[in-house]
Each structure stands twice: as C-alpha cells, then as structure tokens.
Design an enzyme around this catalytic site. Sequence first.
Site, PDB file in Angstrom:
ATOM      1  N   HIS A  15     -13.450  11.533 -34.851  1.00  0.00           N
ATOM      2  CA  HIS A  15     -14.222  10.248 -35.603  1.00  0.00           C
ATOM      3  C   HIS A  15     -15.469  10.487 -36.185  1.00  0.00           C
ATOM      4  O   HIS A  15     -16.203  10.870 -37.800  1.00  0.00           O
ATOM      5  CB  HIS A  15     -13.927   9.078 -35.280  1.00  0.00           C
ATOM      6  CG  HIS A  15     -12.684   8.374 -34.163  1.00  0.00           C
ATOM      7  ND1 HIS A  15     -11.598   8.294 -35.520  1.00  0.00           N
ATOM      8  CD2 HIS A  15     -12.410   7.659 -33.498  1.00  0.00           C
ATOM      9  CE1 HIS A  15     -10.796   7.957 -35.605  1.00  0.00           C
ATOM     10  NE2 HIS A  15     -11.166   7.659 -33.536  1.00  0.00           N
ATOM     11  N   HIS A  25     -12.042  13.102 -28.976  1.00  0.00           N
ATOM     12  CA  HIS A  25     -11.557  11.857 -29.372  1.00  0.00           C
ATOM     13  C   HIS A  25     -12.392  11.331 -30.755  1.00  0.00           C
ATOM     14  O   HIS A  25     -13.011  11.151 -31.759  1.00  0.00           O
ATOM     15  CB  HIS A  25     -10.435  10.457 -28.999  1.00  0.00           C
ATOM     16  CG  HIS A  25      -9.901   9.690 -30.009  1.00  0.00           C
ATOM     17  ND1 HIS A  25      -8.763   9.585 -29.867  1.00  0.00           N
ATOM     18  CD2 HIS A  25     -10.358   8.393 -30.097  1.00  0.00           C
ATOM     19  CE1 HIS A  25      -8.460   8.983 -31.026  1.00  0.00           C
ATOM     20  NE2 HIS A  25      -9.395   8.757 -30.529  1.00  0.00           N
ATOM     21  N   GLU A  26     -13.531  11.170 -29.679  1.00  0.00           N
ATOM     22  CA  GLU A  26     -15.248  10.169 -29.934  1.00  0.00           C
ATOM     23  C   GLU A  26     -15.624  10.867 -31.166  1.00  0.00           C
ATOM     24  O   GLU A  26     -16.028  10.542 -32.946  1.00  0.00           O
ATOM     25  CB  GLU A  26     -15.865   9.449 -29.863  1.00  0.00           C
ATOM     26  CG  GLU A  26     -14.823   8.533 -28.659  1.00  0.00           C
ATOM     27  CD  GLU A  26     -13.763   6.924 -29.823  1.00  0.00           C
ATOM     28  OE1 GLU A  26     -14.842   6.442 -30.364  1.00  0.00           O
ATOM     29  OE2 GLU A  26     -12.703   6.732 -29.073  1.00  0.00           O
TER      30      GLU A  26
END
Length: 368
Positions: A28, A24-25
């Site tokens: 980003h 997920h990170e």
Amino acid sequence: MDGIVGGIGYFNAVLVFCILVYVHEMGHYLVARLCGVRIEVFSIGFGRELFGWTDGHGTRWKFSIVPLGGYVRMFGEHSMEDVQGDTGRAVTEEEQKVSFDHKSLAQRAAIVFAGPAANFIFAIFVMALLFGNAGLREPQDIADYGIGAIVESSPADEAGLQEGDKILSVDGREIGDWDGFVESIRGSDGRELIVKISRDGQTATKYLTPRFNEEIQAFAIGVHRPFQVVTFGPIDSLVMATERTWDYSILTLTSIGEIFTGSRSLDDMGGPVKIVDMSNQVAQRGALDLIVFVAVLSINLGLLNLLPVPMLDGGHLLFYAIEAVRRKPLGEKAQEYLLRGGLAVLLLVMVIVMQNDIVQLLKEHGVI
C-alpha cells in the site's frame, strides 16, 4: 540457523506476523507514494505505540503493542468531503494533490490492490529463491534408492532398518513402489509385520509392529520416502514459484468455498492461536520449513484481503468497481451500512476462529 529458529520458540510467531504485515502494508505504502499520496502513519501492530520514528516526509513509522495486524494511514483517506479532520477546515489545493480521496479511481484502486499483490509477489520471490538455492526435494523410487530417513525411536528404528534399505516384501507381498509399501503398512491394523530387505547385496528379515500416528490418522513405522534435492535456474525457479503460488491460491479458495457450502466444518478454521502454535511447530523442523510456512501464509493473507467483504481490501475494490459503473461513488449512507455489515461478518468470523483456537488449546492440555 535451524538451532536459532527452533530455540526462540513461540517468538517465531511474532516474527511471522510482523513480516506478513510489513509486506502487505509496504505494498500500500509504495504505490501510494508513487501516486503522490502523503503517508501519515505506517504501523506494525495496533494499539499503543511501543516505539517509532518520523521520517523526512512526515510519516510516523511505529511498532504498536498488539502485533496481529497493521495499517497505513494516508492523508485524506475516506474523508468523503473537502474538509480536513474534525476541524472542518477546507482542504487546500496543495493538500488535494497529496490526498488519497482526491486521486483518480484507477490510482485509488491500485493503492488498495497493492497490499494483497505484495503478498503474492513476496511469496513468489521467497519460493523462487528457495528453488534456486536450497532446491526442491523430488521423491524417488524406493526400488532404486531404497527407503529414506528413519525416525528416531520409531518401529523401523527399533527393528534396525536403515536409510537406503530396499524393501523386497511385506508379509510375503512383493513391494514395487512407495505407494504399495505405504498401503501394506497402513493396512496392517497394528499387527506385527515380516519385512524382507536388501542391504549391500545381502537379504535380511526384520520384524516390526506399526504404531498408530495421530498426526496422519494411520498406522506407520517411521520411514520417510527417499528424496533427491534438485536446484533450478532463475527462470525455472520463478516459473515454478508462480505455479506453486497459483496452486496454493486455488487450494485456499476451494477450502473457503467448502466451508460456505457446508462440505467442510467450521472447526477447520483457525486464528492467531493456531498460527502461533503452527509457527512454533514448523520452526522446530528448521529454518527452511519456517520460510515456506511464511510464504504460504502470505498467499492466504493476500487472498483473504481480496474477498469482497467491506472493511477488507476486496470490499474497497468492490466499492470502486461500483463507482466505475455508476460513474460516481456510493452515497455515504450506503457505504456506512455496508461497512457495518462487513464489520459484523468479520467479528463473527473472529469469534468462530477464536472459539476453535480455545477449544483446540483446551484439548491439547487435556482440559476437555
């Protein structure tokens, strides 16, 4: 591999959390870097740093003590003003070029959306690899293939049934397919059944008594349906993985909607404790089951982060949608109130899921 995964027990949950947070990170992170934003911290977990390192771009990569999440801290993120930190120093022109809040609306939205998108892409990639290599178990007709694997020490095992036995009848009722077989077992109410089978061209009669299975809440004898493993080419695997990801997403959204409408109990919600327990249970069934479990959790994480709740990625995307319509950002006060409201909602949900986790844990240990 299965032995290793099953042997490390509850540590599987730590691996699951770390993988999901990293994916997920990283979404980003990669899009932010692509847009020219300077990344200050990439953290797996919250709280005190356990260990880490700083790369050549000045990003601190670290593992923190609580592995139930993570974050990417970007330079100038949500500063709201052209000042840096608590010093009040004006952001220079060079710093504005690498500041999150000085990027275009489209770039900021892309960076925020990239986290959930990475979860979906990861799930599709993992399932496509499984379909193309490990294959997909497709159910077969018991009239042609006979019954599947037998559970050890089950009524079927004790009665002497074997994989490949063809079921002719149950209590005189002819069996034509798997559904009819299951129906005859579950409708037994636990009484002894007379099962006629065919094995190697010879017929035989078996006597067995179904037992109530708490997991499926029905009577069962410990027989699996026959399956055949089918592998697929790269394109078919990718298409099937995308379809499965879509199906899981719809199922998850439907479940969330049922909770909000009251047609599903809040007791069905689970949190970290439930995920830890499920990770361990799935790992005992083998590495492939654990990999599928991670893929499904990745889909759920992506969906939950897209909910239009302030504090989540979906909440920030909502702010950007409003900004696109108004042609200017929401005021600081409005954003502050919405963020506080979003935090209150998240805290309420956390209290509910933790309460459910604790109650379930106490029930499993016979306390309540």
